[in-house]
Design an enzyme around this catalytic site. Structure first.
Site, PDB file in Angstrom:
ATOM      1  N   LYS A   1     -20.581  -1.200 -79.141  1.00 44.29           N
ATOM      2  CA  LYS A   1     -19.889  -0.204 -78.299  1.00 44.29           C
ATOM      3  C   LYS A   1     -20.828   0.247 -77.185  1.00 44.29           C
ATOM      4  CE  LYS A   1     -17.261   4.137 -78.561  1.00 44.29           C
ATOM      5  NZ  LYS A   1     -16.775   5.249 -79.415  1.00 44.29           N
TER       6      LYS A   1
ATOM      7  N   SER B   1     -11.813   6.283 -79.490  1.00 45.02           N
ATOM      8  CA  SER B   1     -12.446   5.749 -78.305  1.00 45.02           C
ATOM      9  C   SER B   1     -13.076   4.369 -78.497  1.00 45.02           C
ATOM     10  CB  SER B   1     -13.521   6.715 -77.822  1.00 45.02           C
ATOM     11  OG  SER B   1     -14.554   6.809 -78.779  1.00 45.02           O
TER      12      SER B   1
ATOM     13  N   SER C   1     -12.555   8.217 -83.836  1.00 43.58           N
ATOM     14  CA  SER C   1     -12.724   7.133 -82.865  1.00 43.58           C
ATOM     15  C   SER C   1     -13.126   5.784 -83.452  1.00 43.58           C
ATOM     16  CB  SER C   1     -13.759   7.526 -81.807  1.00 43.58           C
ATOM     17  OG  SER C   1     -13.192   8.395 -80.863  1.00 43.58           O
TER      18      SER C   1
END
Lengths: 492, 95
Positions: A79, A154, A178
């Site tokens: 990420k 997210s 997330s």
């Protein structure tokens, strides 16, 4: 991802060690797949062809020399919130479009030390603020099950990449859901560890008392393998837990006869889609068949989690994001007339709408005269929510329920009123407020879209939760489902 | 709970965010929606509940006060938009 390579990390690692294929071959296959499919998905912000192949060559050398760790040579997607010293770390924001961190995050150091191969940095909501990946400066990520829908957020890029087999496993972060919500929306598994398990050093901050990194992959077994790499004490993170390292896979392939699982009645109310509710009933019956004891429990303050979460998260966000001043790093506006103008315009230009909205609310909640009504009140409710869990865990070992109230929604459907999207977090935020571990695993499909099942455990119970999830996955096949249009015709 | 245009301007000032005048009413409406959502907190009596700042009820860990970092100025300034002679450049502050 194809006939040539197995799909699970456990099998990939075994194949590498047994010399069935090299890390370079494996890495090239994934990079090819990314180049073929990511134009449609937009799950990566940066793809690291050259550095990935260099890491793969080093891994192959280590394996040949017999000096390799368990996951040496296994590719992963990272990420774009974890700082990497050689690759831009954007956090999905124009503010950090040119930012190359001067150091590696604690998690990245561990991944490097394990010899894992970083395929690239994945797309995400800007500064992890969002539940759909639509707030990314780099454009929205598409859900591989239906490109018109969101992958969640997210950590939506990581979830979409794993679901579409563009990476076998990925990192994510979870501040209010997330990791779990995108895992549910994309039909993969994701674990949010106990707060403090995974180092926040070099993990760009959104809400520091809630943020926690964790693994996203196909199976509970794969999550355990990656947890063994990324979890552990880091003195550079002041809230890192000082606990001895443990094997998070030690309870895989074990019977679950003694597990007591509570079903919170509040998680099965009118907010929950009826078809998801029915699928979860079947999954709960499966756990019972496997030997677990099921009973109903109550988390009476559940409906307060979203309000308390949004006050605390936004207050912490407004404080954390004050570091972006346009001077030391990040975006700087042109032709500033004075210092205030430079701050105000650099931040206005560098941040997107959702981030600005959240900073404004957080600033309001912390401002003179409103602190007690908002921030203090939210912290008091945080304690009530934690106490609900403490009481429940007097009677049961785990809680089971939905990860999300609905399946992945259509892109753009919440754009007129951002608050409506906040409600997709109703089952996930309480866990972050309490600091507990929780995971989401696939448990069915509604209209061809994946449904996530959430397991919540007591503090430090990750290994037991993964054991429970593993037991379910050994007796079900939802985690093996692939989105057909993207996955048709993998590399040969 | 609704928030006025002037309050949005005041928050934007505190947060050092330049906001176009035409966007102020939009922010006022959206921020008001968020405050309505969080306003549900007022339905519950929290008298005598100790605020919880953090998931772990632990004291902050201390470390010995010794030098652990060397000078990394060049590395750090590589990300700075404007520097000169090892200094960060900003608009003139003092006449």
């Amino acid at each position: 991802m194809s006939d040539q390579f197995p799909s699970s990390v456990a099998q990939l690692a075994a194949g590498l060690r047994d010399g069935e294929y090299s890390s370079v071959e494996l890495t090239k296959a994934y990079l090819t797949r990314i180049s073929e499919h990511d134009d449609a998905l937009n799950s990566f912000i940066t793809v690291c062809d050259e550095s990935a192949l260099a890491q793969a060559r080093a891994a192959d050398a280590a394996i040949a020399a017999g000096a390799a760790n368990n996951l040496c040579g296994v590719p992963y997607a990272n990420k774009d919130i974890f700082c990497t010293s050689d690759v831009r770390t954007s956090c999905g924001s124009k503010m950090l479009d040119n930012f190359i961190a001067p150091y590696d995050a604690g998690v990245v150091e561990r991944l490097n030390a394990a010899g894992m191969v970083m395929l690239g940095k994945t797309n995400m909501d800007e500064f992890a603020m969002g539940s759909s990946n639509e707030t990314s400066f780099y454009g929205r990520t598409c859900n591989p099950w239906d490109l018109s829908r969101v992958p969640g957020g997210s950590s939506g890029g990581s979830a979409a990449a794993v679901a579409a087999s563009l990476a076998p496993i990925a990192t994510g972060t979870d501040t209010g859901g997330s990791i779990r919500q995108p895992a549910a929306f994309c039909g993969i598994s994701g674990l949010k560890p106990t707060y403090g398990r995974v180092s926040r050093y070099g993990m760009i901050a959104f809400a520091s008392s809630l943020d926690q990194g964790g693994p996203m992959g196909r199976t509970a077994e794969d999550l355990a393998l990656l947890m063994n790499v990324i979890a552990g004490f880091d003195e550079r993170d002041s809230t890192s837990l000082e606990m001895p390292d443990e094997d998070f896979g030690r309870l895989l392939n074990k019977p679950i006869e003694n597990a007591r699982i509570g079903v919170p009645s509040e998680y099965f109310g009118p907010d929950l889609d009826a078809e998801i509710g029915a699928l979860l009933e079947r999954a709960i019956a499966e756990f019972e068949k496997l030997g677990a004891t099921i009973c109903e429990v109550s988390l009476p303050n559940s409906q307060l989690a979203i309000p308390a979460y949004y006050v605390i998260a936004l207050a912490e966000c407004s404080s954390n994001l004050s570091r972006y001043d346009g001077i030391r790093f990040g975006h700087q506006c042109e032709n500033a007339v004075d210092l205030t103008d430079l701050y105000e315009r650099s931040r206005a230009e560098g941040f997107g709408e959702e981030v600005k909205r959240r900073i404004l609310v957080g600033t309001y909640a912390l401002s003179s005269g409103y602190y007690d009504a908002y921030y203090r009140k939210a912290q008091q409710i945080r304690r009530l929510i934690k106490q609900d869990f403490v009481n429940a865990f007097d009677d049961v070992d785990f809680l089971i329920g939905p990860t999300t109230p609905d399946v992945a929604f259509t892109a753009g459907c919440h754009s007129s009123d951002p608050v409506t999207m906040y409600l997709s977090d109703i089952y996930t935020t309480a866990v972050n407020l309490a600091g507990l571990p929780a995971l989401s695993i696939p448990a069915g499909q509604v209209s061809g879209l994946p449904v996530g099942l959430q397991l919540i455990g007591n503090y430090f119970s990750e290994a037991a939760m993964l054991g429970l999830a593993d037991r379910y996955q050994k007796n079900s096949s939802w985690h093996l489902s692939h989105p057909s249009e993207i996955c048709a015709g993998g590399p040969s | 709970m609704s928030i006025s245009d002037d309050e949005v301007r005041a928050m934007a000032k505190l947060a050092r965010l330049a906001i176009e005048e035409s966007d102020i009413p939009i922010y006022a409406e959206q921020v008001s929606h968020i405050l309505e959502l969080v306003g549900q907190m007022n339905d519950v009596d929290t008298t005598d509940v100790e605020p919880m700042a953090h998931p772990q009820d632990l004291v902050a860990r201390l470390r010995p006060d010794r030098v652990t970092e060397s000078d990394n100025r060049d590395a750090f300034q590589r990300n700075a938009p404007r520097t000169e002679d090892g200094l960060y450049l900003v608009p003139q502050v003092i006449e």
